[in-house]
Design an enzyme around this catalytic site. Structure first.
Site, mmCIF file in Angstrom:
data_model
loop_
_atom_site.group_PDB
_atom_site.id
_atom_site.type_symbol
_atom_site.label_atom_id
_atom_site.label_comp_id
_atom_site.label_asym_id
_atom_site.label_seq_id
_atom_site.Cartn_x
_atom_site.Cartn_y
_atom_site.Cartn_z
ATOM 1 N N CYS A 145 -7.637 -3.925 -33.042
ATOM 2 C CA CYS A 145 -8.698 -2.915 -33.146
ATOM 3 C C CYS A 145 -9.973 -3.412 -32.484
ATOM 4 O O CYS A 145 -10.702 -4.229 -33.068
ATOM 5 C CB CYS A 145 -8.949 -2.571 -34.613
ATOM 6 S SG CYS A 145 -10.321 -1.427 -34.826
ATOM 7 N N CYS A 148 -13.228 -2.455 -34.342
ATOM 8 C CA CYS A 148 -13.497 -3.243 -35.552
ATOM 9 C C CYS A 148 -13.981 -4.656 -35.208
ATOM 10 O O CYS A 148 -14.837 -5.204 -35.887
ATOM 11 C CB CYS A 148 -12.246 -3.382 -36.416
ATOM 12 S SG CYS A 148 -11.228 -1.937 -36.535
ATOM 13 N N ASP A 149 -13.382 -5.253 -34.194
ATOM 14 C CA ASP A 149 -13.556 -6.698 -34.015
ATOM 15 C C ASP A 149 -14.269 -7.147 -32.739
ATOM 16 O O ASP A 149 -14.487 -8.352 -32.547
ATOM 17 C CB ASP A 149 -12.171 -7.379 -34.067
ATOM 18 C CG ASP A 149 -11.510 -7.189 -35.418
ATOM 19 O OD1 ASP A 149 -12.247 -7.052 -36.415
ATOM 20 O OD2 ASP A 149 -10.267 -7.181 -35.490
#
Ligand code: NAP
Length: 325
Positions: A145, A148-149
């Site tokens: 992701c 997200c990261d």
């Protein structure tokens, strides 16, 4: 054996006209249409709403979505709209289904639900590369992701694996954070749409490693190196993290697997994808499928929501024809 033989009490409150399994775009659109048609509607979601787009930073090709529309922002509006029409939403992980009788039974970790009809819309999950080290180092440098990261890899190096729309789009996104992003593809041309490719080829922070597969990811607690194999020459090459960085990021975007294990043997499938007709009907009367979990040629938000709408309208017709008032 029926799920009811578990001897758990089935609460009449848990009896619905339609239970929708999955709250991604297909499930939420189905929820909206079903509730708007005044059916008692439940949308079940095991984790968080939105499905795959909940981890997508930009959804530029959904008609009507503007340039800064993110997956989560679109999802939030879809949820609000479905709930406004009266769709109920519960967080529960469906572990078993019984479609053998007219009343369908859906067993979650938290409860048992019964329904006159079911819409299966629990989508797909990112595929793994399948090389040694991938599982051990997930969350320690390997991520599925970018939204997200990405932040964790600010000013570091990043490798994106795959050559489809997801890989190239997410790679472009990652250039906003990383020092350099290398797309590693097993062939010598990308599968991604030409418009996406053009953007990528123009990006000064992006590089491409062609004809290459990842054969191993190594690291002690954090990604430290990655081993590539050139599939034309057979030669392998190990890339180590720069000394000053100590680590780098690896983002595999190599497609998706349908989340259909619980339906195995209960419904007709092709390689794990549920077979439907144009009305989203499966081979089981009263059971419909919508979105990425079904056999189809284009898996997009726009096709998922269309599937959801069709499935809900067909569920309504099915109930009208098969159940007395
Ligand atoms: P995809 O189109 O199936 O592409 C998967 C990529 O990963 C391909 O390049 C494939 O290589 C590669 N690959 C597969 N297995 C691999 C392995 N074990 N090791 C290394 N590489 C591997 O998947 P996707 O990009 O996730 O897209 C899925 C669907 O969503 C598609 O229909 C896509 O069009 C759509 N989508 C659209 C958008 C958009 O339009 N904005 C954005 C995201 C996704 P080969 O090319 O050699 O097969």
């Amino acid at each position: 054996m029926s799920i009811l033989s578990y001897n758990e009490e089935v609460n009449m409150e848990n009896f619905y006209d339609v239970v929708i399994i999955g709250a991604g775009p297909a499930g939420l659109a189905a929820g909206l249409y079903a509730a708007r048609a005044k059916m008692k509607t439940l949308v079940l979601e095991k984790n968080k709403v939105g499905g795959q787009i909940s981890t997508t930073n930009e959804v530029a090709n959904y008609p009507g979505s503007i340039s800064n529309a993110t997956g989560p922002s679109i999802t939030a509006r879809m949820v609000e709209q479905a709930e406004e029409f009266g769709a109920e939403r519960k967080k529960d992980n469906v572990v078993e289904v019984d479609f053998s009788d007219k009343i369908k039974i859906i067993k979650g970790e938290k409860g048992i639900y019964r329904a006159k009809s079911v819409i299966i819309a629990n989508g797909a999950t990112p595929k793994k590369i399948g090389c040694p080290g991938e599982d051990d180092l997930t969350g320690k440098g390997v991520s599925y992701c970018a939204t997200c990261d990405a932040d964790f890899f600010t000013d570091l190096e990043v490798f994106v694996i795959g050559g489809g729309d997801s890989a190239v789009e997410e790679a472009i996104y990652l250039t906003k954070f990383a020092r350099k992003v290398t797309v590693v593809h097993r062939r010598d041309e990308l599968r991604a749409a030409k418009s996406i490719q053009e953007k990528a080829f123009k990006n000064p922070k992006m590089e491409f490693l062609w004809d290459s597969q990842v054969v191993e990811i190594k690291g002690d607690g954090v990604v430290e190196s990655i081993v590539f194999k050139n599939i034309k020459t057979g030669q392998t090459h190990e890339h180590h993290a720069a000394e000053e960085d100590g680590t780098f990021g690896i983002f595999p975007f190599v497609g998706y697997d349908p989340l259909s294990k619980i339906y195995e043997g209960k419904i007709n499938m092709d390689k794990g994808y549920i077979i439907t007709d144009d009305d989203m009907k499966t081979n089981i009367l009263g059971v419909f499928a919508a979105g990425d979990i079904r056999v189809k040629s284009l898996r997009q938000v726009v096709t998922a929501v269309a599937d959801g709408a069709i499935a809900a309208v067909q569920a309504e017709k099915y109930i009208e024809n098969h159940f007395e008032e």
